[in-house]
Design a protein around this motif. Structure first.
Motif, PDB file in Angstrom:
ATOM      1  N   SER A 171       0.514  -0.771  -0.104  1.00  0.00           N
ATOM      2  CA  SER A 171       0.566  -0.487   0.176  1.00  0.00           C
ATOM      3  C   SER A 171       0.806   1.507   0.169  1.00  0.00           C
ATOM      4  CB  SER A 171      -0.623  -0.492   1.384  1.00  0.00           C
ATOM      5  OG  SER A 171      -0.217  -0.486   2.442  1.00  0.00           O
ATOM      6  N   GLN A 172       0.440   2.499  -0.194  1.00  0.00           N
ATOM      7  CA  GLN A 172       1.037   3.852  -0.195  1.00  0.00           C
ATOM      8  C   GLN A 172       1.581   4.652   1.109  1.00  0.00           C
ATOM      9  OE1 GLN A 172      -1.433   7.048  -1.587  1.00  0.00           O
ATOM     10  NE2 GLN A 172       0.614   8.917  -0.488  1.00  0.00           N
ATOM     11  N   GLU A 173       0.998   3.726   1.935  1.00  0.00           N
ATOM     12  CA  GLU A 173       1.633   4.060   3.752  1.00  0.00           C
ATOM     13  C   GLU A 173       2.498   3.014   3.517  1.00  0.00           C
ATOM     14  OE1 GLU A 173      -1.825   3.235   3.273  1.00  0.00           O
ATOM     15  OE2 GLU A 173      -2.291   5.440   3.512  1.00  0.00           O
ATOM     16  N   THR A 174       2.772   1.918   3.544  1.00  0.00           N
ATOM     17  CA  THR A 174       3.854   0.780   3.606  1.00  0.00           C
ATOM     18  C   THR A 174       4.823   1.017   2.649  1.00  0.00           C
ATOM     19  OG1 THR A 174       2.460  -0.755   4.709  1.00  0.00           O
ATOM     20  CG2 THR A 174       4.257  -1.671   3.762  1.00  0.00           C
ATOM     21  N   ARG A 175       4.891   1.487   1.485  1.00  0.00           N
ATOM     22  CA  ARG A 175       5.242   1.711   0.466  1.00  0.00           C
ATOM     23  C   ARG A 175       6.007   2.980   0.634  1.00  0.00           C
ATOM     24  NH1 ARG A 175       2.103   3.366  -3.198  1.00  0.00           N
ATOM     25  NH2 ARG A 175       2.078   1.173  -4.066  1.00  0.00           N
ATOM     26  N   SER A 176       5.227   4.069   1.256  1.00  0.00           N
ATOM     27  CA  SER A 176       6.782   4.635   2.056  1.00  0.00           C
ATOM     28  C   SER A 176       7.654   5.230   2.856  1.00  0.00           C
ATOM     29  CB  SER A 176       5.878   6.622   2.309  1.00  0.00           C
ATOM     30  OG  SER A 176       4.699   6.949   1.459  1.00  0.00           O
ATOM     31  N   ALA A 177       6.922   4.294   3.545  1.00  0.00           N
ATOM     32  CA  ALA A 177       8.350   2.980   4.623  1.00  0.00           C
ATOM     33  C   ALA A 177       9.467   2.676   3.999  1.00  0.00           C
ATOM     34  CB  ALA A 177       7.008   3.113   5.866  1.00  0.00           C
ATOM     35  N   LEU A 178       9.225   2.027   3.853  1.00  0.00           N
ATOM     36  CA  LEU A 178       9.721   0.615   2.859  1.00  0.00           C
ATOM     37  C   LEU A 178      11.142   1.617   1.691  1.00  0.00           C
ATOM     38  CD1 LEU A 178       7.764  -2.430   1.738  1.00  0.00           C
ATOM     39  CD2 LEU A 178       9.462  -2.254   3.352  1.00  0.00           C
ATOM     40  N   TRP A 179      10.220   2.836   1.102  1.00  0.00           N
ATOM     41  CA  TRP A 179      10.761   3.814   0.856  1.00  0.00           C
ATOM     42  C   TRP A 179      12.276   4.409   1.614  1.00  0.00           C
ATOM     43  CZ3 TRP A 179       8.446   6.312  -3.667  1.00  0.00           C
ATOM     44  CH2 TRP A 179       7.881   5.590  -5.161  1.00  0.00           C
ATOM     45  N   GLY A 180      12.008   5.080   2.240  1.00  0.00           N
ATOM     46  CA  GLY A 180      12.724   5.902   3.924  1.00  0.00           C
ATOM     47  C   GLY A 180      13.314   5.074   4.518  1.00  0.00           C
ATOM     48  N   ALA A 181      12.854   3.433   3.989  1.00  0.00           N
ATOM     49  CA  ALA A 181      14.048   2.961   5.507  1.00  0.00           C
ATOM     50  C   ALA A 181      15.389   2.489   3.893  1.00  0.00           C
ATOM     51  CB  ALA A 181      13.220   1.194   5.884  1.00  0.00           C
ATOM     52  N   GLY A 182      14.716   1.667   2.695  1.00  0.00           N
ATOM     53  CA  GLY A 182      15.877   1.510   1.887  1.00  0.00           C
ATOM     54  C   GLY A 182      17.166   2.693   1.371  1.00  0.00           C
ATOM     55  N   LEU A 183      16.417   3.954   1.635  1.00  0.00           N
ATOM     56  CA  LEU A 183      17.351   5.350   1.116  1.00  0.00           C
ATOM     57  C   LEU A 183      17.856   5.434   2.555  1.00  0.00           C
ATOM     58  CD1 LEU A 183      14.609   7.999  -0.244  1.00  0.00           C
ATOM     59  CD2 LEU A 183      16.680   6.813  -1.560  1.00  0.00           C
ATOM     60  N   PHE A 184      17.703   5.254   3.972  1.00  0.00           N
ATOM     61  CA  PHE A 184      18.898   5.285   5.219  1.00  0.00           C
ATOM     62  C   PHE A 184      20.007   4.156   4.868  1.00  0.00           C
ATOM     63  CE2 PHE A 184      19.419   3.742   9.089  1.00  0.00           C
ATOM     64  CZ  PHE A 184      19.768   4.994   9.620  1.00  0.00           C
ATOM     65  N   ILE A 185      19.313   2.880   4.282  1.00  0.00           N
ATOM     66  CA  ILE A 185      20.056   2.106   4.055  1.00  0.00           C
ATOM     67  C   ILE A 185      21.173   2.375   3.531  1.00  0.00           C
ATOM     68  CG2 ILE A 185      20.620  -0.388   3.491  1.00  0.00           C
ATOM     69  CD1 ILE A 185      18.448  -1.309   4.628  1.00  0.00           C
ATOM     70  N   ASP A 186      20.505   2.866   1.796  1.00  0.00           N
ATOM     71  CA  ASP A 186      21.908   3.748   0.677  1.00  0.00           C
ATOM     72  C   ASP A 186      22.429   4.617   1.606  1.00  0.00           C
ATOM     73  OD1 ASP A 186      21.297   2.596  -1.205  1.00  0.00           O
ATOM     74  OD2 ASP A 186      19.442   3.646  -1.944  1.00  0.00           O
ATOM     75  N   LEU A 187      21.558   5.554   2.317  1.00  0.00           N
ATOM     76  CA  LEU A 187      22.993   6.392   3.044  1.00  0.00           C
ATOM     77  C   LEU A 187      24.326   6.620   3.844  1.00  0.00           C
ATOM     78  CD1 LEU A 187      19.840   9.355   3.071  1.00  0.00           C
ATOM     79  CD2 LEU A 187      22.216   9.278   1.227  1.00  0.00           C
ATOM     80  N   ILE A 188      23.733   5.385   4.671  1.00  0.00           N
ATOM     81  CA  ILE A 188      23.975   5.535   5.237  1.00  0.00           C
ATOM     82  C   ILE A 188      25.354   3.870   5.385  1.00  0.00           C
ATOM     83  CG2 ILE A 188      22.866   5.653   8.022  1.00  0.00           C
ATOM     84  CD1 ILE A 188      22.924   2.438   7.792  1.00  0.00           C
ATOM     85  N   THR A 189      25.789   3.261   3.597  1.00  0.00           N
ATOM     86  CA  THR A 189      26.090   2.214   3.886  1.00  0.00           C
ATOM     87  C   THR A 189      27.424   3.000   3.336  1.00  0.00           C
ATOM     88  OG1 THR A 189      24.447   1.109   2.376  1.00  0.00           O
ATOM     89  CG2 THR A 189      26.720   0.978   1.898  1.00  0.00           C
ATOM     90  N   PRO A 190      28.020   3.995   3.121  1.00  0.00           N
ATOM     91  CA  PRO A 190      29.434   4.067   2.820  1.00  0.00           C
ATOM     92  C   PRO A 190      29.683   4.663   3.776  1.00  0.00           C
ATOM     93  CG  PRO A 190      27.645   5.366   1.010  1.00  0.00           C
ATOM     94  CD  PRO A 190      27.080   4.673   2.382  1.00  0.00           C
ATOM     95  N   TRP A 191      29.179   4.792   5.240  1.00  0.00           N
ATOM     96  CA  TRP A 191      29.532   5.141   6.398  1.00  0.00           C
ATOM     97  C   TRP A 191      30.550   4.494   7.373  1.00  0.00           C
ATOM     98  CZ3 TRP A 191      30.647  10.088   8.898  1.00  0.00           C
ATOM     99  CH2 TRP A 191      29.158  10.973   8.376  1.00  0.00           C
ATOM    100  N   PHE A 192      30.079   2.667   6.965  1.00  0.00           N
ATOM    101  CA  PHE A 192      30.577   1.354   7.288  1.00  0.00           C
ATOM    102  C   PHE A 192      32.077   0.931   6.299  1.00  0.00           C
ATOM    103  CE2 PHE A 192      26.510   1.173   8.497  1.00  0.00           C
ATOM    104  CZ  PHE A 192      26.855   0.751   9.661  1.00  0.00           C
ATOM    105  N   THR A 193      32.810   1.849   5.888  1.00  0.00           N
ATOM    106  CA  THR A 193      33.372   1.818   4.833  1.00  0.00           C
ATOM    107  C   THR A 193      34.980   2.829   5.068  1.00  0.00           C
ATOM    108  OG1 THR A 193      32.437   3.512   2.520  1.00  0.00           O
ATOM    109  CG2 THR A 193      32.154   0.732   3.043  1.00  0.00           C
ATOM    110  N   LEU A 194      34.634   4.079   5.445  1.00  0.00           N
ATOM    111  CA  LEU A 194      35.079   5.189   5.443  1.00  0.00           C
ATOM    112  C   LEU A 194      36.770   4.819   6.401  1.00  0.00           C
ATOM    113  CD1 LEU A 194      33.084   7.854   7.602  1.00  0.00           C
ATOM    114  CD2 LEU A 194      33.328   8.032   4.830  1.00  0.00           C
TER     115      LEU A 194
END
Length: 249
Positions: A171-194
């Motif tokens: 659903s739209q609500e769940t989709r927005s939450a999954l998009w937010g979680a996916g983007l969060f993972i995308d953004l924090i991933t490089p921090w583990f490689t510094l």
């Protein structure tokens, strides 16, 4: 550290090259292909911004950010990869032209990303991120020095892609939450490689700032077009039109 030239002489250049870390710290000029590629992102950002015209409430701004971040992150991912593994081979051109289609898709579905166009927007982002992740995988295979960093990129970005794929059937609500979680993972991933990236060659100190500056100038140019169109469409040229236009500029 011994610096070796990255680009081969023109006479010995191969049509298809294997990725290798860029060691050359000299000035690297932004190519015409990169500028043309950036125009696709300018169009996408422009389409997203149209959703804020006359709608600047908290909900609209949050929706804009949720759509802007994946667009911006796709540009960042492509640009950082090129800073690390740019070559003069045909594969560079193939990569850019392949990514133009997902970016164009983001622009097409920008207006309806939270309604009937959600699947199209999600698929466009998935396609773009899959291409970029495959590029990191290819670089990891051919560059042992980069491999420890590359596997972290691949793992994190793949997890994000999976969440976006799952969101296509929710659903739209769940989709927005999954998009937010996916983007969060995308953004924090490089921090583990510094820590690992400190052992790699330094990022370019000339090309990346130049490209970012040119990109911002083009986006600002879109704003000037909007101001000029606003003045041109005014019923008469008086202070009610001139003052807002001046403030806009």
């Amino acid at each position: 550290m011994h610096l070796k030239p990255h680009f081969k002489p023109h006479l010995t250049r191969r049509v298809w090259e294997k990725p290798s870390l860029v060691y050359d710290e000299g000035h690297r000029k932004v190519s015409w292909l990169e500028l043309f590629f950036d125009l696709f992102f300018v169009v996408t950002v422009s389409q997203l911004a149209h959703g804020l015209v006359g709608n600047t409430g908290g909900g609209e701004v949050r929706a804009y950010l949720l759509l802007f971040v994946p667009v911006w992150w796709m540009w960042v991912g492509t640009t950082i990869y090129m800073e690390r593994f740019e070559t003069e081979g045909l594969e560079t051109r193939v990569m850019y032209f392949a990514l133009m289609f997902p970016v164009a898709g983001l622009a097409v579905f920008a207006h309806s990303a939270f309604s009937y166009g959600a699947v199209g927007f999600g698929l466009s982002y998935i396609a773009g991120r899959v291409i970029i992740t495959l590029l990191w995988a290819r670089a990891s295979i051919h560059s042992p020095e980069f491999r420890p960093t590359g596997w972290i990129f691949i793992l994190g970005f793949s997890m994000s892609i999976v969440l976006f794929v799952i969101s296509l059937w929710t659903s739209q609500e769940t989709r927005s939450a999954l998009w937010g979680a996916g983007l969060f993972i995308d953004l924090i991933t490089p921090w583990f490689t510094l820590k690992r990236q400190r052992k790699l060659p330094r990022m370019s100190t000339s090309k990346f700032p130049e490209r970012l500056g040119l990109f911002i100038l083009i986006v600002l140019g879109e704003s000037i077009v909007g101001v000029v169109n606003g003045i041109a469409s005014a019923p008469r040229l008086d202070t009610s039109a001139i003052i807002p236009a001046s403030l806009g500029i």
